[in-house]
Structures are given as structure tokens and as C-alpha cells.
Design a protein around this motif. Sequence first.
Motif, short mmCIF file in Angstrom:
data_model
loop_
_atom_site.label_atom_id
_atom_site.label_comp_id
_atom_site.label_asym_id
_atom_site.label_seq_id
_atom_site.Cartn_x
_atom_site.Cartn_y
_atom_site.Cartn_z
N VAL A 22 15.32 -77.05 -40.09
CA VAL A 22 14.73 -77.21 -41.41
C VAL A 22 13.21 -77.31 -41.32
O VAL A 22 12.49 -76.74 -42.12
N HIS A 23 12.74 -78.04 -40.32
CA HIS A 23 11.28 -78.13 -40.15
C HIS A 23 10.66 -76.76 -39.91
O HIS A 23 9.52 -76.51 -40.32
N ASP A 24 11.41 -75.87 -39.28
CA ASP A 24 10.87 -74.55 -38.95
C ASP A 24 10.92 -73.57 -40.12
O ASP A 24 10.37 -72.46 -40.01
N ILE A 25 11.57 -73.94 -41.22
CA ILE A 25 11.59 -73.06 -42.39
C ILE A 25 10.16 -72.90 -42.90
O ILE A 25 9.45 -73.87 -43.14
N ARG A 26 9.75 -71.67 -43.07
CA ARG A 26 8.38 -71.40 -43.54
C ARG A 26 8.43 -71.03 -45.03
O ARG A 26 8.68 -69.89 -45.40
N PHE A 27 8.22 -72.03 -45.85
CA PHE A 27 8.23 -71.79 -47.29
C PHE A 27 7.07 -70.90 -47.70
O PHE A 27 5.98 -70.98 -47.14
N GLU A 28 7.32 -70.07 -48.71
CA GLU A 28 6.30 -69.18 -49.27
C GLU A 28 5.92 -69.66 -50.67
O GLU A 28 6.60 -70.54 -51.22
N PRO A 29 4.85 -69.13 -51.27
CA PRO A 29 4.41 -69.63 -52.57
C PRO A 29 5.50 -69.69 -53.63
O PRO A 29 5.56 -70.64 -54.42
N GLU A 30 6.40 -68.70 -53.66
CA GLU A 30 7.45 -68.69 -54.68
C GLU A 30 8.49 -69.80 -54.46
O GLU A 30 9.27 -70.11 -55.36
N ASP A 31 8.47 -70.40 -53.28
CA ASP A 31 9.41 -71.48 -52.97
C ASP A 31 8.93 -72.84 -53.48
O ASP A 31 9.66 -73.83 -53.39
N ILE A 32 7.72 -72.89 -54.00
CA ILE A 32 7.13 -74.16 -54.41
C ILE A 32 7.04 -74.24 -55.93
O ILE A 32 6.70 -73.26 -56.60
N SER A 33 7.34 -75.41 -56.47
CA SER A 33 7.33 -75.62 -57.91
C SER A 33 5.96 -75.35 -58.52
O SER A 33 4.93 -75.81 -58.01
N ALA A 34 5.96 -74.61 -59.64
CA ALA A 34 4.71 -74.38 -60.37
C ALA A 34 4.29 -75.63 -61.14
O ALA A 34 3.17 -75.68 -61.64
N LEU A 35 5.17 -76.60 -61.22
CA LEU A 35 4.88 -77.81 -61.98
C LEU A 35 3.94 -78.74 -61.22
O LEU A 35 2.98 -79.27 -61.79
N ASP A 36 4.22 -78.97 -59.93
CA ASP A 36 3.38 -79.89 -59.16
C ASP A 36 2.89 -79.29 -57.84
O ASP A 36 2.16 -79.93 -57.11
N HIS A 37 3.31 -78.06 -57.54
CA HIS A 37 2.86 -77.37 -56.32
C HIS A 37 3.16 -78.18 -55.06
O HIS A 37 2.43 -78.12 -54.08
N PHE A 38 4.26 -78.91 -55.11
CA PHE A 38 4.65 -79.68 -53.93
C PHE A 38 6.16 -79.68 -53.72
O PHE A 38 6.63 -79.44 -52.62
N HIS A 39 6.92 -79.96 -54.79
CA HIS A 39 8.37 -79.92 -54.66
C HIS A 39 8.86 -78.46 -54.62
O HIS A 39 8.12 -77.53 -54.95
N ALA A 40 10.11 -78.29 -54.24
CA ALA A 40 10.68 -76.94 -54.14
C ALA A 40 11.09 -76.41 -55.51
O ALA A 40 11.65 -77.13 -56.34
N SER A 41 10.82 -75.14 -55.75
CA SER A 41 11.36 -74.43 -56.90
C SER A 41 12.82 -74.12 -56.62
O SER A 41 13.34 -74.41 -55.53
N ARG A 42 13.48 -73.48 -57.59
CA ARG A 42 14.85 -73.06 -57.31
C ARG A 42 14.89 -72.05 -56.17
O ARG A 42 15.82 -72.04 -55.36
N ALA A 43 13.87 -71.19 -56.08
CA ALA A 43 13.80 -70.27 -54.95
C ALA A 43 13.67 -71.04 -53.64
O ALA A 43 14.27 -70.68 -52.61
#
Length: 286
Positions: A246-267
Motif C-alpha cells: 500500500v505504501h508503494d501505491i503511487r497515487f496520481e492527481p485524479e486519485d486525490i479529492s478535489a475538495l481538500d486535495h488530501f483525501h482519496a477521491s473515488r478514483a
Amino acid sequence: MTRFARGVAVGVALTLSLAGCAADAEPPRATPTVSASAEPVADSLAVVGDSMTLAATACGTPGACVEASWAVGTDPSVGSIADRMAALSGSRPAVEAIAKLGARVSWARSAVDALAADPPDVVLVLLGANDACAPSTAEMTSAEDFAADYTQVLAGIRSAAPDARIVAFSVPDLLRLWELGRADPEIVRMWDESPGCRSLLASADSDAAADVDRRASVEALVAEYDLAIEAACAAAEGCTSDGGAVHDIRFEPEDISALDHFHASRAGQATLAAGAWTIVEAALSD
């Protein structure tokens, strides 16, 4: 089949029969098709976690969005662990989420006692982000305290659910979240106005030596947490560690919430579910 999702932080039990999210919509993602297997891979699934497990902000509004949870959600675009288990056998497990917005590992020590009321077959554990994401570096959970607390969490799970298969996940890469937003002035402004995760997000656009060192200390502490998770799991009967997956998962911009830019989006929840599933599937086959 649903038991319940226990969202302690919002003060009420959150059932998984909630209406689907309408905001922040994303294209559907492919989910596994149901197999013809006659036996369910597990009758029940529980997850112990924090805002990631509650899918905070994933509906485009503050607060929990449990139907989009990587672990127990029902949103087909996410492809949750529960849905993937159902796809293996055609039978969806009963699910329970013992999770709290802002939860630290110390909170889970007693919270897992609730599993004894109806012991699950599988327990997933994803904790640790809030231990490092603190109001200041001085308020971060020390590596020693984290290790002791995490060991107690696993012991509590084993006591409450003696026959459960446990899967212990590493802490997501918090520094990656900072990297995704640090160059955007609007995101930096939002972070500067928020009291959350000052240990990492304070002066997010600063390259001053003190700020660089502060972020490095957070990254190093998370690495120690991950070693503690792996060691505690190795010492616990019936526990499978993700080995840092899980630590190695490389989240991309679409994976991050547009609401707070920190929590995960549904993507982002879908990305986490896909990365975690390989480990869960291996644990189920043991």
C-alpha cells in the motif's frame, strides 16, 4: 449482505445502504465478474481504519462516504475488497467497518473489542496515517509507541475473532500527497488555511532547510511504522502483511479529492482497492 459500518467519528452507525454519490463523478471502472464457485471465500469481512476506510470526501462533500470505501463499499466504480470477494464466489460477505475520522492506532486498541459480538472471517487493518499527520512534529506518535499500540491492536483482533484471517496494510505514502499539490498555489493556500496535518503540510511550498528536514522526518517515521506493522504481523498468528504494497501505491492527481486535495477521491479508493486486493487474495488462498 451487510452488518453495519461503525463510523465513530460522526457519532452514528453508518449503514452501507446509503444512496450513491452524485458529486465528483468519475468514469466507471471495470470490476471482476461473478464466478461460478459454489463456496464463498469468506462469510464476513471487517476492516479497522480511519478516514481512508470511511472514504472521507469521496462523495464531493465533507465527511464519510462509506459506499465508496476501498474495503467495504458498494460503488461499482470502486471495486471494493468486499465486491471482489463476492466476484470470486458469487456471495458478498457481511461487512463491518470499525473506523473513525482522524483515528490513530491507539484508538483502535479498544475499538476492536467490538468484533467479538459477531467475529468476522477476515479482518483488514489500515491505520497509521493520522499518527504521522499531526498538528506538529512533536505530536506525531513515536515509532516505539506506534509499535506497541499496533501489537495490541492485532492481539485485540485475535482475541475478539480467534479464527479470523488478518491482513495488515502499510501506511500510504503521505509524502506523495504533498508532492502532488505543493506546486499549485491554490492547493498550498488551502493547506495553509487548514489545521490538518501540519507536520507535513505546513509551508507546503517552502524549500527552506527546516521545512525539507521536517518533511523528511515524517517520511522516515512512516517507514518505521511500516517496519513495526510488518514485525507485529509476523508475530501474530494468522496475519498476512502487505510487505509495503500500500505504501508503494503511487497515487496520481485524479486519485486525490478535489475538495481538500488530501483525501482519496473515488478514483483513489479504486486505486487502493486494486493494490490491496492482491494481498487479500493471497491471504484468502492460504
